[in-house]
Structures are given as structure tokens and as C-alpha cells.
Design an enzyme around this catalytic site. Sequence first.
Site, PDB file in Angstrom:
ATOM      1  N   ASP A 134     -22.579 -17.551  79.726  1.00 37.57           N
ATOM      2  CA  ASP A 134     -21.961 -16.225  79.866  1.00 37.57           C
ATOM      3  C   ASP A 134     -22.607 -15.163  78.987  1.00 37.57           C
ATOM      4  O   ASP A 134     -22.151 -14.012  78.956  1.00 37.57           O
ATOM      5  CB  ASP A 134     -20.462 -16.317  79.588  1.00 37.57           C
ATOM      6  CG  ASP A 134     -19.740 -17.071  80.693  1.00 37.57           C
ATOM      7  OD1 ASP A 134     -20.102 -16.872  81.864  1.00 37.57           O
ATOM      8  OD2 ASP A 134     -18.841 -17.867  80.382  1.00 37.57           O
ATOM      9  N   ASP A 142     -20.748 -18.560  89.147  1.00 37.73           N
ATOM     10  CA  ASP A 142     -20.589 -17.392  88.269  1.00 37.73           C
ATOM     11  C   ASP A 142     -21.914 -17.005  87.604  1.00 37.73           C
ATOM     12  O   ASP A 142     -22.132 -15.861  87.228  1.00 37.73           O
ATOM     13  CB  ASP A 142     -19.567 -17.664  87.156  1.00 37.73           C
ATOM     14  CG  ASP A 142     -18.394 -18.520  87.569  1.00 37.73           C
ATOM     15  OD1 ASP A 142     -18.556 -19.367  88.462  1.00 37.73           O
ATOM     16  OD2 ASP A 142     -17.313 -18.376  86.969  1.00 37.73           O
TER      17      ASP A 142
HETATM   18  N1  GLY Z   1     -16.625 -16.737  84.928  1.00 40.38           N
HETATM   19  C1  GLY Z   1     -15.335 -17.262  84.737  1.00 40.38           C
HETATM   20  C2  GLY Z   1     -14.342 -16.745  85.682  1.00 40.38           C
HETATM   21  O1  GLY Z   1     -14.678 -16.051  86.638  1.00 40.38           O
HETATM   22  O2  GLY Z   1     -13.174 -17.023  85.469  1.00 40.38           O
END
Ligand code: GLY
Length: 396
Positions: free
Chosen positions: A112, A173
Site C-alpha cells: 500500500d 488492489d
Molecule cells: N485496499 C484495501 C481495501 O480496499 O479495503
Amino acid sequence: MSNVNLEPIRNLALFNQPPEWEQADVKAAIQFVLNQIDRNLDRFTEQFPDASSTGNVYPAIGNIEWTSGFWTGMLWLAYEVTGDEKYRLTAEVQLASYRERAEQRLYTDTHDLGFLYSLSCVAAYKLTGNEEAKRVALLAADLLMERYFEKAGIVQAWGALDDPEQQGRMIIDCNLNLPLLYWASEVSGDSKYAAAAGAHIKQAAQYIVRDDGSTYHTFYMDVTTGKPKHGSTHQGYADDSCWARGQAWGIYGFPLSYIYTGDEALLELTKKVSNYYLNRLPDDLVAYWDLIFQDGTEQERDTSTGAVAACGLLELAKHLPVLDPSKRIYENAALHTLKSLSERYTSADTPESNGILLHGVYNKPRGMGIDECNIWGDYYYFEALVRISANWKLYW
Ligand code: GLY
């Protein structure tokens, strides 16, 4: 890449036309966002909103979550929209915590880093030429590169690289984390970052997207042989269902990689992922948290899915030729979604809330942030509103 077999879009009666939604309505929607940001500005200068609200109010936390960048990104958007220095100054105060986080490797064992650093340091560099922000963002790109497994061609999402539960696991993601790598190659002149991002997006296209255009949330690769293992979910209803926000990360993330790679197949794939999504929306176009649920269910919606998908549909439409009839359909679908969010799902009638979009779901299977605001939903809603009202240049 999975076969591109486009499911025809069903709701053409709606998506063939834009909604009746005036510029003044969009302006008012943006003003509401700015009012909520102003209300939060002091509280969230040294601290950050938590990932999701509790009782529709964001608690304050340090720069420890995967979500800090969404708040800083909202400040940069507010600065661009208004030109008001107070937003820039607040975003700049926060840069110190991003520097400390990257330099001291605090909570950095995650992919992330892209969400975190694109919306804070890369945005600062793009908007103000801040060289220190550029240095820190490059540091974050180096940390992200540590998670890249060359043989498998993927960036591992979560946890320690030798953790058997997480090793070789890529997730949809991550599409939004790759722009940090493409950007790093552009500004450093070192092609290794873009090569890793380009390899990862190919693997995501091949293994995360199923033949029908739905997506796995996560997919395991064997990092020794480079061979695919199996798909699974983390935040979805089931391994073989389609987690709604994951689908939205696909809708937005594949065209972002198209920008940097020029690979036209990514646009065709985005159409396929988008059509699957659009065909499984309830009447108000705001998806339930997993696309397995449709109108008539008691399950919660996830407003953030709509906000992310709207940005993605707008990005997809931007790259389609004028003579492609679906260009306007995707654009209209984004506008209808945004109108629905702004008319039905904001906190305008919930004065105690310091969030913007109500009714998000963070992680239903783990009981986190259910029917709450979430900060990425607020960010993408704002980004989408800015996209439709200005010639906005991406932070991604
Ligand atoms: N990237 C984590 C979520 O979308 O919850």
C-alpha cells in the site's frame, strides 16, 4: 491475458444518456466536501483519520494505516480546487510523517506504499515541485520494489516476504500501487520500477481477472517456479464470488497501467471488468459489498466501490476513441453513479458525521467498518467530482 469476451452492458436505457445533473449541482457537491475538510482540518493536521469511521465519525490516529494518503490527497485536491494555501500548508506539515515512516520503515511491510505515497509526496512534487517530497516518494518506491518477486513477476501484497500465509500473494488492489513505480522510473531514469509494475499488471490481468470479467480478490503465485497457484478472497463473500471494491480497483487500476505501458489490451480488459460490474449493480448504482448480492438483499452497500469505479470509468472513457460508442456509455455510467452518491449517500443530513460518504464497508468478513464512512471512499468521491469539473492531472 484472459480472453476478452465482452458481456454486453444491459442497462443501456440509462447509460445511453447522461443524468440530469447541472454544473451547479456538482459545484454544490464539491462545496460540501470542502466544508467537511474544513471541519476536520485542525484535528487532522498532525494526526490522520482512521481507515473507517466509528458511528460515522473518524477517530484520529497517527500515520500508521494504509489509508493516510487519502486524507493528504484530499488536501491536495482542495488546494487545487480553491487555490487556498491553508490546504497546501496542512498537506506539507504531514509530509514529515511520511518521511519518518519511509526512513524508519514504520508499517511499510505492505504494497500500500503506492496509495500512501502517490497521494502525499508524489502529489506534492507534481503540484509544487517539492524536491524533498520527490526524494521520499522514491524511497517509498524502493521499499515497494523489495516486495517484487522477479520469477513470479508480482509485488507481494501483505506481510513478511517469507510468511507462508502471504508469500507470493498478489491482490487486485495493487493495481493502484503500481503508478508509484511507473513514476519512479520516469523521474529517476531507472527502468527497473516500471519493468516490475509492467510485469505485475500482466500477471494480474492473466490470473486475477476471470474469463467472465469478474475478479479474484487475491491470487497466489509460486515465487520459486513463477507458476500460478490459486485464487482466494480476503474481503469478499467467497473465494469464487466477486468482491465489489476489488472489481472497482480493477476498473480504475488497469487503465492507469495503460497510461504508462500503452498496452491497448489493458483497455479491452477494463471494458470487460467494467461491463461485469455495471451489469450487477442495484437500481441506484451503488453496489453491495460483494457483487454476488443484488437488489432485494439485506446486505450492506459499499459506497466507496461506487466512488472508485466512477474514477475508473472516467479514466477508461478518456482513453477510448471518439468513435467508440462505449466511450459515452462509460462516462454516463460514472456520472449516474456520482449523482446517486451525491443525492443519496453523503453525510449532508447526518450533522454529527465528519465523513463525506456514509454506508461504506471496509471488511465484512472480519467485521471491520461495516456501514461506516471510509476515507478512501471520501477521497475517490472528491477525485471523481474534480475530474468531471476540471481538466485534472492525475497524482497516480
Ligand atoms: N485496499 C484495501 C481495501 O480496499 O479495503
